[in-house]
Design an enzyme around this catalytic site. Structure first.
Site, mmCIF file in Angstrom:
data_model
loop_
_atom_site.group_PDB
_atom_site.id
_atom_site.type_symbol
_atom_site.label_atom_id
_atom_site.label_comp_id
_atom_site.label_asym_id
_atom_site.label_seq_id
_atom_site.Cartn_x
_atom_site.Cartn_y
_atom_site.Cartn_z
ATOM 1 N N CYS A 1 0.809 -1.227 0.000
ATOM 2 C CA CYS A 1 0.000 0.000 0.000
ATOM 3 C C CYS A 1 0.841 1.274 0.000
ATOM 4 O O CYS A 1 0.557 2.224 -0.736
ATOM 5 C CB CYS A 1 -0.940 -0.011 1.205
ATOM 6 S SG CYS A 1 -0.148 -0.604 2.720
ATOM 7 N N HIS B 1 -3.076 6.190 4.692
ATOM 8 C CA HIS B 1 -1.648 6.291 5.003
ATOM 9 C C HIS B 1 -1.143 7.667 4.561
ATOM 10 O O HIS B 1 -1.486 8.138 3.474
ATOM 11 C CB HIS B 1 -0.837 5.248 4.219
ATOM 12 C CG HIS B 1 -1.021 3.828 4.677
ATOM 13 N ND1 HIS B 1 -1.752 3.473 5.779
ATOM 14 C CD2 HIS B 1 -0.514 2.675 4.151
ATOM 15 C CE1 HIS B 1 -1.709 2.151 5.923
ATOM 16 N NE2 HIS B 1 -0.971 1.652 4.947
#
Ligand code: A2P
Length: 340
Positions: A133, A246
Site C-alpha cells: 500500500c 496512510h
C-alpha cells in the site's frame, strides 16, 4: 470498457480489503458475469451484498476456481502462496494483494498509473501482484517525476493506518482507545505495544539489517516497478492511531533539476493524483479526506533547499482502496480490456 463479461472470484471476501474489492467492482461497474466470494471455513454461509443481490460466501478449496476468469486475492500471504497457483492452474488470472509473489521475477508488480505495460507479463505464472500500500501511493506521485526528471534517491517516512493490519487491528484501536478513556484494562492482540495515543516504528517483522520487512518492501518494490535497480530508497515505516489512510513524508532527489512549480504543474495533470496544497489556508492532504476515495493526495510541495535537485512532498491515500482494492480492480480492468 469491453462488452465481454467475466467470472470473478474474491478470495478473502470477508476481510478489510476483500470487502472493499467487492465494493470497487460494483462502483466501477466492472463487467462481472458471476461473482464468487471465498473465505475461510468460519465464514462459509455468510451473505454479502453485490449490486443489490446477496451472495453467499463459500469456503475456499482447491476446486473453488473452476470457471473463474479473474481471482482477486486478499486472504494473507500463506493462503496466496498455496491457492494462487491452484487458481492459475484452473485458468484464472490471479491479482494478489499479499506480499507472497511480489518479488518473483515471473510475476508482474503493477501500479496502473506507473507501469500498466507490465501486466503483459502475467502469462508465465498467471499471477499479477498488487504492490504494498505505501509503495502504491508513493509511486502514483513519483512515477511522473521519474519519467520527467529521473530519480536518484528517495527518503520516505510513513504514517500508516491500522486498517493495513486487517479488521482485528481496526477493532484493537477502537476498543483500546475506549478502554483508555474509561481507565479500563485492555488486552492487546494485534500490536506488541499500545496503538491508541501512540506511534509504533514497527510494521511487519524486523530483518537482520535492522529494517522492517515493510521498509524493505518499499525499497525493492519501487525498483521493480520503475524498472531501475539504481534508484536509492530508504524508508522508515510507522504505524499511527489512524483508522484509514496512510500519510507519507517523501524527499526525492532527482537527476535533472526539478523546479517545485514545474513539479506541481506536472502532478496536476498526472493520472490518479490530486494536488491539495494551499498551506496558508491550512489546506494540505489529510488521511481523513483521503479515506473513502481513490485519488492520491499530494501537497506540502517544497524545494529541498539542502541539496541541488530535491523536492519534498506529503502524499496521502486510502490504503484499503488505492493501496489495495482499487489498485487490484484497476489491474483487472487492464486485463479485461487488453488481455482476456
Ligand atoms: P475469514 O473472515 O473467514 O477469516 P483481514 O485481512 O481483514 O484479517 O481478512 C483476511 C481475509 O482472509 C478474511 O476474509 C479471511 O476469512 C480470509 N482468510 C484467512 N485465512 C483463510 C484461509 N485459510 N482460506 C480462505 N480465506 C482465508
Amino acid at each position: 470498457m469491453t462488452q465481454k463479461k467475466f467470472n470473478v472470484a474474491v478470495a478473502g471476501a470477508t476481510g478489510a480489503v476483500g470487502n472493499v474489492m467487492i465494493k470497487c467492482l460494483e462502483e466501477r461497474n466492472f463487467p462481472v458475469a458471476n461473482l464468487k466470494l471465498l473465505a475461510s471455513k468460519r465464514s462459509a454461509g455468510k451473505k454479502l451484498r453485490f449490486k443489490g443481490d446477496e451472495v453467499e460466501v463459500e469456503e475456499m478449496t482447491k476446486d473453488s476456481f473452476k470457471g473463474v476468469d479473474i481471482a482477486l486475492f486478499s486472504a494473507g500471504g500463506g493462503t496466496s502462496l498455496e491457492f494462487a497457483p491452484i487458481a492459475a492452474q484452473s485458468g484464472a488470472v490471479v491479482v494478489d494483494n499479499s506480499s507472497a509473489w511480489r518479488m518473483d521475477p515471473d510475476v508482474p508488480l503493477v501500479v496502473p498509473e506507473a507501469n500498466p505495460h507490465a501486466v503483459a507479463g502475467y502469462k508465465t505464472k498467471g499471477i499479477i501482484a498488487n504492490p504494498n500500500c505505501s509503495t502504491i501511493q508513493m509511486l502514483v506521485a513519483l512515477a511522473p517525476v521519474y519519467r520527467e526528471y529521473g530519480i536518484k534517491r528517495i527518503v520516505v517516512s510513513t504514517y500508516q493506518a491500522v486498517s493495513g493490519s486487517g479488521k482485528k487491528a481496526i477493532d484493537e484501536l477502537f476498543d483500546q482507545t475506549r478502554a483508555k478513556i474509561n481507565f479500563i484494562n485492555y488486552e492487546k492482540k494485534v500490536y506488541p505495544h499500545d496503538i491508541a495515543f501512540n506511534c509504533l516504528p514497527h510494521i511487519d517483522v524486523f530483518l537482520d539489517n535492522g529494517y522492517t520487512k515493510e521498509e524493505m518492501k518499499m525499497v525493492n518494490e519501487t525498483r521493480k516497478i520503475l524498472e531501475n535497480d539504481k534508484i536509492a530508497v530508504t524508508a522508515t515505516t510507522v504505524r499511527v492511531p489512524v483508522f484509514y489512510g496512510h500519510s507519507e513524508s517523501v524527499n526525492v532527489e532527482t537527476i535533472k533539476h526539478a523546479d517545485v512549480s514545474e513539479v506541481r504543474k506536472l502532478l496536476e495533470t498526472s493520472k490518479g493524483v490530486k494536488i491539495v496544497d494551499n498551506p496558508k489556508e491550512n489546506v494540505y492532504p489529510l488521511a481523513i479526506d483521503a479515506a473513502g476515495q481513490d485519488l492520491t493526495l499530494v501537497g506540502r510541495l517544497r524545494q529541498d533547499e539542502s541539496i541541488e535537485n530535491g523536492i519534498n512532498m506529503w502524499i496521502v491515500a486510502d490504503n484499503i482502496r488505492k493501496g489495495a482494492a482499487t489498485n487490484a480492480v484497476q489491474i483487472a480492468e487492464i486485463l479485461a480490456e487488453s488481455y482476456l
